[in-house]
Design a protein around this motif. Structure first.
Motif, mmCIF file in Angstrom:
data_model
loop_
_atom_site.group_PDB
_atom_site.id
_atom_site.type_symbol
_atom_site.label_atom_id
_atom_site.label_comp_id
_atom_site.label_asym_id
_atom_site.label_seq_id
_atom_site.Cartn_x
_atom_site.Cartn_y
_atom_site.Cartn_z
ATOM 1 N N GLU A 182 23.741 24.576 6.044
ATOM 2 C CA GLU A 182 23.576 25.934 5.509
ATOM 3 C C GLU A 182 22.158 26.170 5.004
ATOM 4 O O GLU A 182 21.856 27.224 4.451
ATOM 5 N N GLY A 215 19.469 26.674 -10.029
ATOM 6 C CA GLY A 215 19.961 26.017 -11.235
ATOM 7 C C GLY A 215 19.695 24.529 -11.242
ATOM 8 O O GLY A 215 19.673 23.906 -12.311
ATOM 9 N N ALA A 224 26.180 23.312 -4.652
ATOM 10 C CA ALA A 224 25.750 24.270 -3.636
ATOM 11 C C ALA A 224 25.249 25.544 -4.297
ATOM 12 O O ALA A 224 24.157 26.028 -3.991
ATOM 13 N N ALA A 225 26.079 26.063 -5.207
ATOM 14 C CA ALA A 225 25.698 27.287 -5.898
ATOM 15 C C ALA A 225 24.433 27.064 -6.711
ATOM 16 O O ALA A 225 23.525 27.897 -6.722
ATOM 17 N N LEU A 280 20.694 24.746 2.487
ATOM 18 C CA LEU A 280 20.635 24.801 1.025
ATOM 19 C C LEU A 280 19.951 23.572 0.436
ATOM 20 O O LEU A 280 19.426 23.626 -0.674
ATOM 21 N N PHE A 323 30.230 17.047 2.229
ATOM 22 C CA PHE A 323 29.546 18.153 1.559
ATOM 23 C C PHE A 323 28.045 18.135 1.843
ATOM 24 O O PHE A 323 27.420 19.178 2.044
ATOM 25 N N ALA A 336 21.447 27.099 -4.627
ATOM 26 C CA ALA A 336 21.113 28.431 -4.121
ATOM 27 C C ALA A 336 20.426 29.287 -5.176
ATOM 28 O O ALA A 336 19.516 30.033 -4.869
ATOM 29 N N ASN A 337 20.865 29.171 -6.420
ATOM 30 C CA ASN A 337 20.281 30.064 -7.429
ATOM 31 C C ASN A 337 19.224 29.376 -8.286
ATOM 32 O O ASN A 337 18.815 29.901 -9.308
ATOM 33 N N GLN A 351 27.138 19.731 5.063
ATOM 34 C CA GLN A 351 27.252 21.194 5.008
ATOM 35 C C GLN A 351 26.057 21.805 4.287
ATOM 36 O O GLN A 351 25.562 22.860 4.685
ATOM 37 N N PRO A 392 30.675 20.290 -5.252
ATOM 38 C CA PRO A 392 30.771 21.632 -4.673
ATOM 39 C C PRO A 392 29.982 22.667 -5.474
ATOM 40 O O PRO A 392 29.431 23.600 -4.901
ATOM 41 N N ALA A 393 29.938 22.493 -6.786
ATOM 42 C CA ALA A 393 29.197 23.450 -7.603
ATOM 43 C C ALA A 393 27.701 23.306 -7.373
ATOM 44 O O ALA A 393 26.930 24.232 -7.633
#
Ligand SMILES: Nc1ncnc2c1ncn2[C@@H]1O[C@H](COP(=O)(O)OP(=O)(O)OP(=O)(O)O)[C@@H](O)[C@H]1O
Ligand SMILES: Nc1ncnc2c1ncn2[C@@H]1O[C@H](COP(=O)(O)OP(=O)(O)OP(=O)(O)O)[C@@H](O)[C@H]1O
Ligand SMILES: [Mg+2]
Ligand SMILES: [Mg+2]
Lengths: 271, 268, 310, 271, 268
Positions: free
Chosen positions: C179, C162, C155-156, C181, C172, C159-160, C175, C152-153
């Motif tokens: 999205e 990382g 995803a973030a 991503l 997941f 996006a940024n 998704q 799940p992390a």
């Protein structure tokens, strides 16, 4: 030791100073009382009260620790963890104390911001981790932030509580002496709330190490928390316990250091 | 401060110019919301104090003396009436309760008002040393308040109120916890300072002797809710000799008068 | 007569669907068992609970922790497979590349050299899976910068910026795609890889052989139902949705792990994983582990026989 | 409203009571100030200042919440979480306050046990989870214990800090009045430390919800924490935020309730 | 309590039987470890108090009066010397500092010692009502201390010390914050109680008048480190009339004597 005094006999001086001296000795001895826990654990493991596969006795753990100390492997992890805790602690404690002072002294600020902090406080950190990662990246910054959040609320509420307990007379004296708002913060509210602030600092110190252990489970490749987690993932039980003992010891020493600071900065209080 | 300080007041010169403190129809009550209970602390209090005057207030316990003084100091809001203070500096207050900061030493406590104003360390030291000598605390300069006796703490408060030399002194039983000898010394010192600097002093005391020794006028308050029942002129010329004064019939007449006023409506 | 009681440790993932189904559709009852399903966290805890006898049964995934725990004497009786990866695409566990990295030109595994890749942990299936994926481009885990993050992390982190890539798992992965991503980069790297196993406490398995056999029979019945189109069944989706906390809509149309028809473990795949972790230095012992000594195939055979009688 | 008073005019009574009345109104209004946060968030999401994939606007979250309320799905989770928090909270707070009082009043107890608690406090809970599971099983008991541990230390240190701040004169009065050790605890130390205890209770309330969310991430099949986790696993962001908002709201309401209790039990303090 | 209470002491009857309090060569010092500083509070203090006696202690501020009283109450450890208290009940103390519990109402504060002993609620109410009437606080029975004036708080402390009727009363400037009228009333009440119950009272005051009005004997202490410099018998028969007494030459002689003693070695 027995300084002379015009009207007291050396014997009286001796007796007068004895309690303080005894106190100092007791305190130093008491620092070692946690060793009792290790002893208890050792005995429990030796008489097979607890399962050695999962809880190896401290003696066995010490062996593992010794190897790791010899190989210098642990020190990098300790360094990484301490650095993160330090930065995060400072990032949380400073605004926590400041906002605690401000909200404590200003009723309007308390009315507007108080409920906002009360609503933000119980937001589960673990749930918003992805968001923190999104904003602060997967590097150390997000670990600082996670610690800072935990520390902030402890410092904020303890400072606020301390300020709310300030006897009104001290604020009256400050006002009458012509203190500005800032001087009242700095010269009256802060020292008067120091005992509560130190409670907060100790709680925050313990919490930082708990939090960093959890935070280093995520996106870290160093740090004692990472080390514990990696050991547990590979079922290296002794190594894991070395990590747990190390991180607890770091927390313990930090708390002791804060208590020493407290004795120094709050000399008027009982300790 | 919730005290009205009209501009004209400052520029003296008018007929009433000399009045530094003017209290008109002051009413003060406390409201306890949790018990829905009103405590009337003072009603219809009227008095004025002229510049350079030394005024004592006496009155039964709980009659509102402290409340009036706190209103003059701007620490409490009045309910109705009017209070006018004509002074460039805020009045300095000696509080009735223990009010020294436990986290500061005796000399730091005394220096507190100076340190707020950024007076140089050297100046602070000098001035604090003076006041410690005056109040007999030199030996305890570095002690913390918890190491002091009750009377010593009270002397610290007095020293702190005097340290920055304000125009108006509000003193709430400042010598109440002192033995007669120490009290006498401090009374004398206070009078000396007052005479030299022309300060205006409002002084609450329970001792009629003290009031008559110190004051130009004695204001007598009735029991709670307090109001001013008399404004007595003290006719003795200064400097006053405590022992001499007692030989004067007027002293006993005044003492009797105050006692009579205080006993008129006993609180219980 | 008292029904034998079995407490079984599961994780709230779709891989455990046969247990949910067997429980809710009454298969355990049918085989005369009183089964409680208890949620748990990681593999190491499961082994610990089973070995210590606090809980009698559970399932866990292969990994360094498991191999080491067997070696350290924390023994359990392994009785059957939990699940394995299918031999088809789409994979339930693809290696994904972030949309940003894709736009920046990372279109192939070999482009990941030196890049940041998300891996759930240093000792489990995720690491093995990523290693297999990297192998497709001739890379090893050491050729990339491993960032330990749960899916799940990711995803973030996608996006940024990382992470450039990361291990993922359904639903997941879907998704992430939806999205915008991330994209699937490798899907054919773990065909048939054994994911985990079902195990019992040693003493329990010896003393309650019948109960174990009955348990396995119920499990197999549910597993076959699922692996043969059960995922289209609304009733089953309801059950899985309930246990995993995942919405039904999300459960539809994604790939799932499967099991061998008879529930047996493909030991070759297990050995491959062991070898992998040995090479990474994650194992605390020399030589291949003696899985056979803890893997009892006889119980599974009896369960298959029992089921065949039905 | 305007009760008569022999010497005050109705107008004066009105003015006298106005501040208390205003205070009450302000307080009630202030309870809603966290809505500001939601507003800010809504605006930020609407003008695309923040990434809607990760931070859907509250309006969108409200939609999801509405469906879940209608399907009653949320209430079971809330019930499960509240039950765990309550039990764990009580299990931690009661011994925390008691030990805080005892160590605060007894120097020998403080010397021996103080360092032991200081050493146990920073032990990372996440690392000793296996130990807790082993002892308390995989059911709710281990969740109670995890919360109880977190709550315990907050209550312990805050109570201890409060007791250490008790003015000596109160203890002298108790002693002179002939209070037994227990009466001194109950009648002097406890009420005198109440302001600090309430700080602890508020901190512990917030923490309980943070901890239960984390505990329900691991090995649960009900509870708001599980719900958040499950949504997280499937990147169901709106649902996840419903969970986060719900758990934060539960924590917020608990803190408000404690503040109301504090106003009732500590009527002599400023609030 | 760190006070030696030899068994024989209790069974009275011996030659010195009537001495309830005996202080011999008492030395008390405070040690400040952080500053390595010794403060000598009292040296070589000797005095006895007979059963039923009313003794006042006067002395300059900081001379150790409070310290001696706290040692008698068992609240402070002596450094050397001997203190003997011959009483079945612990002495009741009125503290010099503010000592009412802020979390209790006025009547709960007064009832505190009774409630510790498990006295019935009815009995507590009756006794508390008596004492509130005595101290003029009936109207404030349900108020919290922060709603009281300084003198009112002091009266609460006095009421609390009297409530459970102990044999020995140790009073540290109990009427210091009271106006003369209220003080007079309470002095009278105290004397009435003392005469009726035969209590032993040790009473610290700064007012020589007060000492001469109340005491059988006045003990005068020297400045810090305090020691007893005089033990003066007060020759007036009781009941004493304050105004009458002042007409008596002995009153002025005694007053002068005390003043002389206090002034002998001024602290500053
Ligand atoms: N904060 C407060 N809340 C409620 N009532 C108060 C408060 N402060 C004072 N009072 C009440 O106001 C009245 C006057 O109090 P004040 O302190 O002014 O008396 P005082 O004349 O200074 O008495 P004393 O000589 O005893 O110090 C008292 O009845 C007191 O109960
Ligand atoms: N806890 C303490 N620590 C250090 N010094 C103390 C302490 N308590 C009292 N002293 C010192 O002991 C001396 C006597 O104090 P004590 O309070 O007995 O005086 P006192 O006679 O009651 O004075 P007062 O009339 O001002 O109340 C003082 O010099 C004081 O500084
Ligand atoms: Mg007053
Ligand atoms: Mg004293």
């Amino acid at each position: 030791m027995t300084t002379a005094h015009p009207s007291l006999s050396p014997d009286e001086i001796e007796r007068l100073k004895a309690p303080a001296r005894r106190e100092r000795i007791y305190r130093i001895l008491s620092y070692f009382s946690p060793l009792l826990l290790l002893l208890l654990w050792e005995v429990a493991a030796q008489v097979a009260l607890i399962d050695r596969r999962f809880f190896p006795p401290p003696s066995a753990i010490a062996g593992t620790a010794w190897q790791m100390i010899a190989s210098l492997e642990l020190f990098d992890h300790i360094g990484a963890t301490l650095r993160r805790v330090w930065v995060g602690y400072a990032m949380g404690a400073i605004p926590g104390v400041l906002l605690g002072l401000i909200l404590g002294l200003s009723a309007p600020a308390r009315r507007v911001l108080g409920p906002i902090f009360a609503a933000l406080y119980p937001v589960p950190k673990i749930a918003i981790l992805p968001l923190i990662l999104l904003i602060f990246g997967v590097g150390d910054a997000s670990k600082f932030v996670v610690i800072a959040i935990g520390v902030f609320f402890l410092m904020f509420y303890n400072t606020l509580g301390g300020v709310m307990q300030i006897p009104q007379i001290y604020l009256d004296v400050a006002r009458n002496a012509g203190a500005t708002k800032f001087q009242t913060f700095r010269r009256v509210a802060l020292p008067s709330a120091l005992p509560s602030i130190f409670t907060g600092l100790k709680l925050a110190a313990g919490s930082s190490f708990i939090i960093i252990a959890a935070a280093e489970f995520l996106g870290a490749r160093s740090g004692v928390g990472f080390f514990i987690w990696a050991s547990w993932q590979t079922f290296a039980v002794s190594r894991m316990f070395v990590g747990i003992v190390v991180i607890s010891a770091l927390g313990y020493l930090t708390i002791l250091a804060l208590e020493a600071l407290e004795r120094h900065f709050v000399p008027w209080a009982k300790h | 401060m919730n005290v009205a300080v009209p501009q004209e007041g400052r520029t003296s010169g008018s007929a009433e110019a000399a009045s530094v403190i003017e209290v008109r129809n002051l009413v003060k009550a406390f409201y306890d919301a949790s018990g829905d209970r009103i405590t009337l602390a003072a009603t219809d209090v009227n008095f004025t104090v002229r510049r350079g005057e030394f005024v004592c207030i006496v009155g039964p316990s709980g009659c509102g003396k402290t409340t009036v003084l706190r209103i003059l100091a701007g620490l409490e809001q009045l309910l109705s009436g009017e209070v006018r203070i004509d002074s460039m500096t805020q009045p300095a207050m000696v509080f009735q309760e223990a009010s020294v900061f436990p986290w500061l030493t005796v000399s730091q406590n005394v220096a507190f008002p100076l340190s707020l104003k950024g007076v140089s360390a050297q100046k602070q030291r000098e001035r604090v040393a003076e006041l410690l000598a005056l109040t007999g605390l030199t030996e305890f300069a570095d002690a913390h308040p918890h190491q002091l006796s009750g009377g010593m703490k009270q002397r610290v408060s007095v020293a702190r109120a005097l340290v920055d030399d304000r125009d108006i002194l509000l003193m709430d039983e400042p010598f109440g916890a002192l033995d007669e000898q120490t009290r006498l010394t401090l009374q004398q010192e206070l009078l000396r300072i007052w005479e030299r600097t022309g300060k205006t002093v409002v002084f609450i005391t329970h001792s009629v002797d003290e009031a008559l020794t110190l004051a130009d006028r004695v204001l007598v308050m009735s029991p709670r809710p307090g109001t001013m029942v008399a404004d007595l002129l003290v006719p003795f010329e200064r400097p006053r000799d405590v022992v001499e004064m007692r030989r004067d019939k007027r002293f006993w007449d005044l003492t009797y008068e105050v006692w009579r006023l205080l006993a008129a409506a006993p609180e219980h | 007569q008292e029904k034998p009681q079995i407490e079984f440790l599961y994780s709230p993932f779709a891989d455990y669907a046969p247990f949910f189904v067997a429980k809710e559709l009454g298969y355990f009852d049918e085989f005369g068992l009183d089964v409680t399903l208890s949620p748990k966290s990681g593999t190491a805890e499961t082994i610990q609970m089973l070995a210590s006898g606090n809980v009698v049964s559970g399932a866990a995934t292969w990994g360094a922790g498991l191999f080491n725990s067997i070696n350290s004497g924390a023994t359990v009786t392994i009785v059957a497979t939990l699940a394995k990866m299918p031999d088809t695409v789409p994979s339930p566990s693809p290696l994904m590349v972030s949309e940003q990295a894709w736009q920046d030109g990372i279109r192939d595994v070999k482009d990941l050299k030196g890049k940041r890749v998300g891996i759930p942990g240093p000792g489990g299936f995720g690491l093995y899976s990523v290693a297999k994926a990297l192998e497709k481009g001739g890379l090893t885990v050491d050729d990339v910068e491993a960032i330990y993050l749960p899916p799940p992390a990711t995803a973030a982190a996608f996006a940024n910026g990382g992470l450039e890539a990361g291990w993922s798992i359904e639903p997941f992965a879907l998704q992430l795609e939806k999205e915008g991503l991330g994209r699937r980069l490798v899907e054919d790297h773990t065909f048939g890889t054994e994911l985990g196993f079902i195990a019992f406490n040693n003493e329990f398995a010896v003393e309650n052989e019948d109960a174990v056999v009955n348990f396995l029979a119920a499990f197999l019945k549910a597993a076959r139902q699922l692996d043969n189109g059960g995922w289209q069944d609304e009733k089953i989706l309801d059950i899985v949705s309930e246990y995993t906390g995942t919405e039904k809509e999300t459960l539809k149309g994604i790939a799932y792990t499967i099991r061998s028809e008879d529930g047996s473990i493909d030991l070759t795949s297990v050995r491959e994983q062991e070898e992998f972790f040995r090479e990474r230095g994650a194992l605390e012992y020399e030589g291949p582990i003696d899985i056979e000594s803890v893997y009892r195939t006889d119980l599974l055979e009896k369960a298959n026989a029992l089921l065949a009688q039905q």
